[in-house]
Design a protein around this motif. Structure first.
Motif, short mmCIF file in Angstrom:
data_model
loop_
_atom_site.label_atom_id
_atom_site.label_comp_id
_atom_site.label_asym_id
_atom_site.label_seq_id
_atom_site.Cartn_x
_atom_site.Cartn_y
_atom_site.Cartn_z
N TYR A 177 20.77 -20.29 -42.93
CA TYR A 177 20.05 -19.03 -42.75
C TYR A 177 18.85 -19.26 -41.83
CZ TYR A 177 16.73 -15.32 -43.80
OH TYR A 177 15.82 -14.30 -43.69
N VAL A 178 18.64 -18.35 -40.87
CA VAL A 178 17.49 -18.40 -39.98
C VAL A 178 16.85 -17.02 -39.90
CG1 VAL A 178 18.38 -20.30 -38.56
CG2 VAL A 178 18.85 -17.95 -37.89
N LYS A 179 15.56 -17.03 -39.63
CA LYS A 179 14.81 -15.79 -39.41
C LYS A 179 13.96 -16.00 -38.17
CE LYS A 179 11.12 -13.07 -41.55
NZ LYS A 179 10.25 -12.98 -42.73
N ILE A 180 14.11 -15.11 -37.21
CA ILE A 180 13.32 -15.17 -35.99
C ILE A 180 12.46 -13.92 -35.91
CG2 ILE A 180 13.34 -15.22 -33.47
CD1 ILE A 180 15.87 -16.90 -33.61
N THR A 181 11.16 -14.14 -35.77
CA THR A 181 10.20 -13.06 -35.64
C THR A 181 9.71 -13.04 -34.19
OG1 THR A 181 9.51 -13.39 -37.93
CG2 THR A 181 8.05 -12.09 -36.52
N THR A 182 9.87 -11.90 -33.53
CA THR A 182 9.40 -11.73 -32.15
C THR A 182 8.27 -10.71 -32.18
OG1 THR A 182 10.80 -9.87 -31.52
CG2 THR A 182 11.81 -12.07 -31.39
N PRO A 183 7.64 -10.43 -31.05
CA PRO A 183 6.58 -9.40 -31.05
C PRO A 183 7.07 -8.01 -31.44
CG PRO A 183 6.31 -10.82 -29.16
CD PRO A 183 7.62 -11.20 -29.79
N THR A 184 8.39 -7.75 -31.35
CA THR A 184 8.89 -6.41 -31.66
C THR A 184 9.99 -6.36 -32.71
OG1 THR A 184 10.49 -6.56 -29.85
CG2 THR A 184 8.34 -5.56 -29.34
N GLN A 185 10.51 -7.52 -33.16
CA GLN A 185 11.65 -7.52 -34.08
C GLN A 185 11.57 -8.67 -35.08
OE1 GLN A 185 15.21 -8.03 -31.83
NE2 GLN A 185 15.08 -6.06 -30.81
N ILE A 186 12.29 -8.48 -36.19
CA ILE A 186 12.61 -9.56 -37.11
C ILE A 186 14.13 -9.60 -37.18
CG2 ILE A 186 12.50 -10.41 -39.47
CD1 ILE A 186 9.83 -8.96 -39.78
N ILE A 187 14.71 -10.75 -36.83
CA ILE A 187 16.16 -10.90 -36.80
C ILE A 187 16.54 -12.00 -37.78
CG2 ILE A 187 18.17 -11.32 -35.34
CD1 ILE A 187 16.21 -10.75 -32.92
N GLU A 188 17.50 -11.71 -38.67
CA GLU A 188 17.96 -12.68 -39.64
C GLU A 188 19.44 -12.93 -39.43
OE1 GLU A 188 16.93 -10.53 -43.20
OE2 GLU A 188 15.04 -11.62 -43.37
N GLY A 189 19.88 -14.16 -39.76
CA GLY A 189 21.28 -14.46 -39.62
C GLY A 189 21.61 -15.87 -40.07
N TYR A 190 22.86 -16.26 -39.82
CA TYR A 190 23.36 -17.58 -40.18
C TYR A 190 23.92 -18.25 -38.93
CZ TYR A 190 22.75 -16.09 -44.94
OH TYR A 190 22.20 -15.65 -46.11
N GLY A 191 23.41 -19.42 -38.63
CA GLY A 191 23.83 -20.14 -37.43
C GLY A 191 22.93 -19.79 -36.26
N PHE A 192 22.53 -20.83 -35.54
CA PHE A 192 21.53 -20.65 -34.48
C PHE A 192 21.65 -21.81 -33.52
CE2 PHE A 192 17.47 -22.62 -33.36
CZ PHE A 192 16.87 -21.65 -32.59
N LYS A 193 21.38 -21.55 -32.24
CA LYS A 193 21.25 -22.63 -31.26
C LYS A 193 20.20 -22.24 -30.24
CE LYS A 193 24.64 -21.40 -27.78
NZ LYS A 193 25.77 -21.82 -26.97
N SER A 194 19.58 -23.27 -29.63
CA SER A 194 18.53 -23.01 -28.66
C SER A 194 18.34 -24.23 -27.77
CB SER A 194 17.22 -22.71 -29.39
OG SER A 194 16.15 -22.60 -28.48
N ASN A 195 17.67 -24.00 -26.65
CA ASN A 195 17.20 -25.13 -25.87
C ASN A 195 16.05 -25.78 -26.64
OD1 ASN A 195 15.34 -23.04 -25.48
ND2 ASN A 195 15.06 -23.45 -23.32
N LEU A 196 15.60 -26.92 -26.19
CA LEU A 196 14.63 -27.70 -26.95
C LEU A 196 13.28 -27.02 -27.10
CD1 LEU A 196 14.38 -30.33 -28.44
CD2 LEU A 196 13.71 -31.44 -26.33
N ASP A 197 12.86 -26.25 -26.11
CA ASP A 197 11.54 -25.62 -26.23
C ASP A 197 11.61 -24.21 -26.82
OD1 ASP A 197 12.58 -24.35 -24.01
OD2 ASP A 197 10.97 -24.92 -22.66
N PHE A 198 12.78 -23.84 -27.39
CA PHE A 198 12.95 -22.58 -28.12
C PHE A 198 12.60 -21.35 -27.27
CE2 PHE A 198 11.23 -19.60 -31.54
CZ PHE A 198 12.47 -19.16 -31.95
#
Length: 190
Positions: free
Chosen positions: A147-168
């Motif tokens: 489970y992951v939760k990403i908070t941005t300046p305009t959204q909160i997004i939740e889900g399962y499974g995530f990938k990113s470059n090293l500096d996110f």
């Protein structure tokens, strides 16, 4: 550099020991020695590890405690009291920050497993929260199947499974389970 210095010291010590202790028939006895994969543990406190590329520091890792398990088959570094990592671009400007309460780095695998309250912030004021994250060092990627939760300046997004470059800064959630619009009041950690 740290590993090479230790290996060189052990090599010189072993050579001198064997050279002075053995002669003639005793050298034949060396063939009967079986090496054991005993685990030695080195402990360091208040550490800072710097990773560079072309003489430019790209990652600075800080931890209160580091345990190095020296085993032939599975050498690893454990950060039992947590870890704090700062990531930098070519101009040495901080692009992201990562924290976790526990981490293990497997030298042969070249992966770092971060667990327990893992957070990442980037310079776009976005924050990732998860309980487990894997840092693939050669691929310069981070990912999770949890489970992951990403908070941005305009959204909160939740889900399962995530990938990113090293500096996110370029990320993707695989199975989004919730998305909410919001006005973010989150402060940047850097």
């Amino acid at each position: 550099m740290f590993r090479a210095t230790i290996n060189l010291k052990y090599g010189i010590f072993l050579f001198l020991l064997l050279n002075s202790a053995c002669s003639g028939n005793e050298m034949k006895d060396l063939d009967n020695i079986t090496l054991k994969d005993d685990v030695g543990i080195e402990r360091a406190e208040g550490i800072e590890l710097l990773y560079s590329d072309s003489s430019v520091v790209r990652v600075a890792i800080h931890a209160p405690t580091l345990l190095r398990y020296i085993a032939r088959d599975t050498p690893k570094q454990v950060f039992p009291d947590g870890v704090d990592a700062d990531f930098y671009n070519d101009q040495h400007i901080q692009t992201s920050k990562m924290t976790a309460k526990y981490a293990e780095q497997f030298e042969k695998e070249r992966k770092v497993y971060l667990r327990d309250s893992v957070f990442i912030w980037n310079n776009k004021n976005e924050m990732l929260e998860t309980e487990e994250l894997i840092w693939d060092e050669p691929a310069e990627k981070i990912y999770s199947t949890k489970y992951v939760k990403i908070t941005t300046p305009t959204q909160i997004i939740e889900g399962y499974g995530f990938k990113s470059n090293l500096d996110f800064t370029d990320w993707e959630i695989y199975n989004v389970s919730g998305q909410m619009e919001q006005k973010n009041m989150m402060d940047s950690p850097f």
